[in-house]
Design an enzyme around this catalytic site. Structure first.
Site, PDB file in Angstrom:
ATOM      1  N   SER A   1      11.081   9.631 -13.917  1.00 51.66           N
ATOM      2  CA  SER A   1      10.411  10.868 -14.214  1.00 51.66           C
ATOM      3  C   SER A   1       8.864  10.622 -14.647  1.00 51.66           C
ATOM      4  O   SER A   1       8.593   9.347 -15.305  1.00 51.66           O
ATOM      5  CB  SER A   1      11.081  11.246 -15.565  1.00 51.66           C
ATOM      6  OG  SER A   1      10.595  12.520 -16.072  1.00 51.66           O
TER       7      SER A   1
ATOM      8  N   TYR B   1      14.461   9.231 -23.789  1.00 53.47           N
ATOM      9  CA  TYR B   1      14.615   9.597 -22.310  1.00 53.47           C
ATOM     10  C   TYR B   1      13.285   8.849 -21.787  1.00 53.47           C
ATOM     11  O   TYR B   1      13.506   8.517 -20.513  1.00 53.47           O
ATOM     12  CB  TYR B   1      14.458  11.075 -21.960  1.00 53.47           C
ATOM     13  CG  TYR B   1      14.636  11.394 -20.909  1.00 53.47           C
ATOM     14  CD1 TYR B   1      15.695  11.586 -20.220  1.00 53.47           C
ATOM     15  CD2 TYR B   1      13.603  12.027 -20.068  1.00 53.47           C
ATOM     16  CE1 TYR B   1      15.707  12.090 -18.897  1.00 53.47           C
ATOM     17  CE2 TYR B   1      13.645  12.419 -18.821  1.00 53.47           C
ATOM     18  CZ  TYR B   1      14.828  12.332 -18.265  1.00 53.47           C
ATOM     19  OH  TYR B   1      14.994  13.025 -16.783  1.00 53.47           O
TER      20      TYR B   1
END
Length: 262
Positions: free
Chosen positions: A145, A155
């Site tokens: 990501s 994350y």
């Protein structure tokens, strides 16, 4: 760059019943690839497999598994190692949101995210790499990501690992015929954010991408032999800035993004 890997044969897609994973399954099936779909929900796997068979006329296996459970990840790794029905393409896509602060007393959410998005990625990536290297061809796509380039908590930390791992695996397999690509999407319109409980109202509409666009760009980059794919010009610019701007400035911008999502 020409003469890159051919996206043919059988593809195993984790998290293949929704979002980016489903978009990969659709795109690869449209190319004539048979599929192995991995997800936790057996009924949803069956429905997705039936729909893909009907639309594209390909073979679709289902493999129910919770990849955060080491034994079940091992079962998927064994499927990748099966020489009788070889997997030519691995899409390491399964993921989840991470809400807990890093200094939380209960670190179980972070541990589960590591099990799902780091340990399973490494286990499946290693199994696929060995099998593909032996055959002299194959493709591995690891979904990281753009968040892995900034500092948005657990994350970001997990996706930073996936990016570095993927690029390291790409170097290790150079010259073997196995292509490894790290996909770094930005914000993608899927059910991921809703399931994760992430507020998205502060994100400008111009920054949202469709899952099929993300996948199309990624597969084009795979065919060009690229070790990293950042779909869309706008996110290429943002990713470049995230890596090359002063880290203090990146942290300040990230802090504003985080505060806008609370």
């Amino acid at each position: 760059m020409t003469g890159g890997p051919k996206l043919t044969g059988r593809a195993l897609v984790t998290g293949g019943t929704s979002g980016i994973g489903l978009a990969f399954a659709e795109a690869l099936a449209a190319r004539g690839c048979d599929l192995v779909l991995v997800a936790r929900d057996t009924e949803r796997l069956k429905q997705t497999a039936d729909a893909l068979r009907g639309r594209h006329g390909v073979q679709v296996e289902i493999l129910p598994a919770d990849l955060a459970v080491r034994e079940q990840a091992g079962e998927v790794a064994a499927r990748l190692a099966d020489a009788e029905a070889p997997v030519d393409i691995l899409i390491n896509n399964a993921g989840k949101g991470v809400h807990s602060p890093l200094a939380t007393e209960d670190t179980s959410e972070h541990e589960q995210a590591i099990d799902l998005m780091i340990t399973a990625v490494v286990v499946l990536g290693a199994a696929a790499a060995r099998a593909m290297r032996e055959r002299g061809h194959g493709v591995i796509v690891n979904v990281s990501s753009v968040a892995g380039l900034i500092t948005m908590g657990g994350y970001s930390a997990v996706k930073s690992f996936v990016r570095t791992y993927s690029e390291s695996l790409s170097m290790e397999l150079a010259g073997t015929g196995v292509q490894v690509t790290a996909l770094l999407p930005g914000w993608v319109r899927t059910e991921f954010h809703e399931r994760a409980g992430i507020r998205t109202g502060s994100i400008p509409s111009s920054l949202w991408l469709r899952a099929d666009r993300v996948v199309a760009d990624c597969l084009a980059d795979v065919e060009k032999g690229r070790a990293r794919s950042v779909p869309s010009a706008r996110f290429k610019v943002l990713a470049w800035l995230a890596e090359h701007a002063p880290r203090a400035a990146v942290r300040r911008v990230t802090a504003r993004l985080v505060s806008g999502r609370r």
